[in-house]
Design an enzyme around this catalytic site. Structure first.
Site, mmCIF file in Angstrom:
data_model
loop_
_atom_site.group_PDB
_atom_site.id
_atom_site.type_symbol
_atom_site.label_atom_id
_atom_site.label_comp_id
_atom_site.label_asym_id
_atom_site.label_seq_id
_atom_site.Cartn_x
_atom_site.Cartn_y
_atom_site.Cartn_z
ATOM 1 N N CYS A 124 0.821 -1.218 0.000
ATOM 2 C CA CYS A 124 0.000 0.000 0.000
ATOM 3 C C CYS A 124 0.852 1.264 0.000
ATOM 4 O O CYS A 124 0.342 2.354 -0.230
ATOM 5 C CB CYS A 124 -0.927 -0.003 1.208
ATOM 6 S SG CYS A 124 -1.994 -1.449 1.235
ATOM 7 N N HIS A 269 -3.146 6.850 3.576
ATOM 8 C CA HIS A 269 -3.615 5.612 2.939
ATOM 9 C C HIS A 269 -4.970 5.213 3.514
ATOM 10 O O HIS A 269 -5.168 5.235 4.731
ATOM 11 C CB HIS A 269 -2.581 4.506 3.179
ATOM 12 C CG HIS A 269 -3.076 3.157 2.806
ATOM 13 N ND1 HIS A 269 -3.597 2.878 1.557
ATOM 14 C CD2 HIS A 269 -3.156 2.002 3.513
ATOM 15 C CE1 HIS A 269 -3.969 1.612 1.514
ATOM 16 N NE2 HIS A 269 -3.715 1.065 2.687
ATOM 17 N N ASN A 299 -10.227 -0.078 0.507
ATOM 18 C CA ASN A 299 -8.770 -0.050 0.524
ATOM 19 C C ASN A 299 -8.276 -0.551 -0.835
ATOM 20 O O ASN A 299 -8.383 -1.735 -1.139
ATOM 21 C CB ASN A 299 -8.267 -0.940 1.662
ATOM 22 C CG ASN A 299 -6.750 -0.980 1.753
ATOM 23 O OD1 ASN A 299 -6.044 -0.549 0.846
ATOM 24 N ND2 ASN A 299 -6.249 -1.517 2.859
HETATM 25 O O1 UT7 Z 1 -3.719 -1.691 3.721
HETATM 26 C C1 UT7 Z 1 -2.691 -2.253 4.474
HETATM 27 C C2 UT7 Z 1 -2.726 -1.776 5.879
HETATM 28 N N1 UT7 Z 1 -3.838 -2.384 6.527
HETATM 29 C C3 UT7 Z 1 -4.326 -1.870 7.639
HETATM 30 O O2 UT7 Z 1 -3.865 -0.851 8.092
HETATM 31 C C4 UT7 Z 1 -5.445 -2.657 8.264
HETATM 32 C C5 UT7 Z 1 -5.575 -2.288 9.687
HETATM 33 N N2 UT7 Z 1 -6.531 -3.139 10.387
HETATM 34 C C6 UT7 Z 1 -7.863 -2.926 10.327
HETATM 35 O O3 UT7 Z 1 -8.339 -2.117 9.562
HETATM 36 C C7 UT7 Z 1 -8.726 -3.661 11.320
HETATM 37 O O4 UT7 Z 1 -7.899 -4.369 12.193
HETATM 38 C C8 UT7 Z 1 -9.756 -4.625 10.684
HETATM 39 C C9 UT7 Z 1 -10.816 -3.836 9.972
HETATM 40 C C10 UT7 Z 1 -9.037 -5.546 9.705
HETATM 41 C C11 UT7 Z 1 -10.411 -5.457 11.774
HETATM 42 O O5 UT7 Z 1 -11.008 -4.564 12.744
HETATM 43 P P1 UT7 Z 1 -10.716 -4.768 14.289
HETATM 44 O O6 UT7 Z 1 -11.502 -3.738 14.994
HETATM 45 O O7 UT7 Z 1 -9.241 -4.766 14.486
HETATM 46 O O8 UT7 Z 1 -11.348 -6.184 14.530
HETATM 47 P P2 UT7 Z 1 -10.834 -7.376 15.446
HETATM 48 O O9 UT7 Z 1 -10.093 -8.318 14.586
HETATM 49 O O10 UT7 Z 1 -10.146 -6.852 16.675
HETATM 50 O O11 UT7 Z 1 -12.187 -7.991 15.904
HETATM 51 C C12 UT7 Z 1 -13.122 -7.253 16.737
HETATM 52 C C13 UT7 Z 1 -14.440 -7.971 16.741
HETATM 53 C C14 UT7 Z 1 -14.322 -9.457 17.006
HETATM 54 O O12 UT7 Z 1 -15.464 -9.868 17.743
HETATM 55 P P3 UT7 Z 1 -15.384 -10.058 19.340
HETATM 56 O O13 UT7 Z 1 -14.322 -11.071 19.565
HETATM 57 O O14 UT7 Z 1 -15.043 -8.709 19.883
HETATM 58 O O15 UT7 Z 1 -16.766 -10.519 19.676
HETATM 59 C C15 UT7 Z 1 -14.362 -10.055 15.628
HETATM 60 O O16 UT7 Z 1 -14.826 -11.389 15.624
HETATM 61 O O17 UT7 Z 1 -15.060 -7.842 15.458
HETATM 62 C C16 UT7 Z 1 -15.336 -9.147 14.940
HETATM 63 N N3 UT7 Z 1 -15.141 -9.093 13.496
HETATM 64 C C17 UT7 Z 1 -16.130 -8.879 12.630
HETATM 65 N N4 UT7 Z 1 -17.459 -8.689 12.799
HETATM 66 C C18 UT7 Z 1 -18.211 -8.480 11.694
HETATM 67 C C19 UT7 Z 1 -13.970 -9.216 12.808
HETATM 68 N N5 UT7 Z 1 -14.196 -9.069 11.492
HETATM 69 C C20 UT7 Z 1 -15.527 -8.861 11.356
HETATM 70 C C21 UT7 Z 1 -16.362 -8.640 10.232
HETATM 71 N N6 UT7 Z 1 -17.688 -8.452 10.456
HETATM 72 N N7 UT7 Z 1 -15.897 -8.587 8.966
#
Ligand code: UT7
Length: 350
Positions: A124, A269, A299
């Site tokens: 990216c 980004h 993204n």
């Molecule tokens: O482009 C390259 C650079 N990339 C980045 O900078 C990406 C940076 N990371 C992110 O944007 C975020 O980490 C994500 C969008 C990928 C994920 O968001 P998050 O807030 O970090 O989610 P998480 O993995 O910590 O999960 C939080 C909760 C979990 O549920 P519980 O355990 O709190 O009940 C996950 O199971 O959100 C749940 N979850 C979802 N729920 C609905 C994870 N993915 C999803 C989903 N839909 N797609």
């Protein structure tokens, strides 16, 4: 035929790379969150709140990264009002082929002749990395004008059943034309601050298809295919993104001799609106000075920043004289930031 790399009085060394043209290309097909929710355990609300995306554009199967790069490149050349360049750089993680690079074909399709053309693989951060390379080519007198394209067909690398990546990524291309000019000119790129951390190479990775995990023997049909989709440890990447983008942005402003309070627009980004809010807060940049298009395009990896430049300029969010700070972060891990004063008379072609 080949290019002669001999600096001459005309090819004045130590010139700056001045931004003179911008172009964008987005596939027509919009995929809304609701459409994704039909096949993934996710929700419109979660995607909007946690990432900031309402819809993304997805290329039809017959449209490749190179096709979108050609379209964006042609528009950038038209925006610059020029017909030729000395080099074409395509920043991408989703090239048309693993070999050859996509850039020579893009140069050919644009009718640019036998110019130097190569891909830049920096995830990216690819557009800023490629812009740094273009600035180096111009400073050394190797090139006077360079086309830099960020182009991605991320949908080719995404597992449609993976809710950790499928809602996030989109397809598209954005392009910039840089031309040799004096450093004090508006539009001149200031120094690029960049870096990488390969100890986290597996945080965003396509495991199979490269030399590390080779494609299976095509004559052994029973062999399981390798995992050729992007796998991302999003939560971990999030924390590194905030830390590295904040530091790179701060250093890029300092390298330009700017105070952070002088920054008029922070273009970051488009991976997650919460990442960019955290970076803006750490830098003390008001959120209304941080243009965004993630809600419309998701993204788009290496295409993200040139698309954002096009969209922000098109809606009048970048005004002549604005001090603009660009910052990117992604797989590698790799990050990069740079600055420029927004020039008058630059109209992106969308
Ligand atoms: O482009 C390259 C650079 N990339 C980045 O900078 C990406 C940076 N990371 C992110 O944007 C975020 O980490 C994500 C969008 C990928 C994920 O968001 P998050 O807030 O970090 O989610 P998480 O993995 O910590 O999960 C939080 C909760 C979990 O549920 P519980 O355990 O709190 O009940 C996950 O199971 O959100 C749940 N979850 C979802 N729920 C609905 C994870 N993915 C999803 C989903 N839909 N797609």
């Amino acid at each position: 035929m080949h290019q002669v790399l001999s600096p001459s009085a005309d090819r004045r060394a130590d010139a700056a790379a001045v931004l003179v043209g911008l172009g964008a290309c987005l596939p027509a097909r919009r995929v809304t969150n609701s459409e994704l929710c039909g096949r993934l355990d996710t929700s419109d609300e979660w995607i909007r709140e946690r990432i900031g995306i309402a819809e993304r554009r997805i290329a039809d199967p017959e449209v490749s990264t190179g096709d979108m790069a050609v379209e964006a490149g042609a528009r950038a050349l038209a925006s610059a009002g020029v017909a030729g360049v000395d080099a074409v750089l395509v920043a991408t993680s989703s090239p048309d082929h693993r070999c050859p690079a996509t850039a020579p074909w893009v140069a050919h399709r644009l009718g640019l002749g036998p110019v130097a053309a190569f891909d830049v693989a920096a995830g990216c951060s690819g557009f800023v990395y490629a812009s740094a390379v273009a600035a180096g080519l111009i400073a050394s007198g190797t090139a006077r004008r360079v086309l830099v394209v960020g182009a991605e067909t991320m949908s080719a690398l995404i597992d449609p059943a993976d809710r950790a990546t499928a809602p996030i990524f989109g397809d598209g291309a954005g392009a910039a034309v840089y031309e040799a000019g004096p450093h004090h000119l508006d539009g001149a790129l200031n120094p690029v601050v960049w870096g990488s951390d390969g100890s986290l190479a597996d945080a965003i990775v396509v495991p199979a298809g490269g030399a590390r995990e080779r494609h299976r023997d095509p004559h052994a049909p029973a062999a399981p295919p390798g995992d050729a989709f992007v796998r991302m440890r999003g939560n971990e990447v999030f924390r590194h993104a905030v830390r590295r983008m904040t530091a790179a942005a701060r250093d890029a402003a300092a390298a330009a001799g700017w105070e952070l309070r002088d920054v008029d627009r922070l273009l970051a980004h488009q991976a997650n609106h919460r990442v960019n809010a955290a970076v803006a807060d750490a830098l003390g940049v008001p959120h209304e000075h941080v243009p965004s298009n993630i809600h419309q395009v998701g993204n788009t990896a290496a295409a993200s920043l040139p698309l954002l430049l096009c969209h922000a300029a098109d809606r009048g969010d970048l005004k002549p004289g604005h001090k603009v700070l660009l910052v990117a972060f992604g797989s590698g891990l790799a990050w990069a930031a740079t600055t420029l004063v927004w020039p008058a008379g630059l109209s992106p072609r969308l």
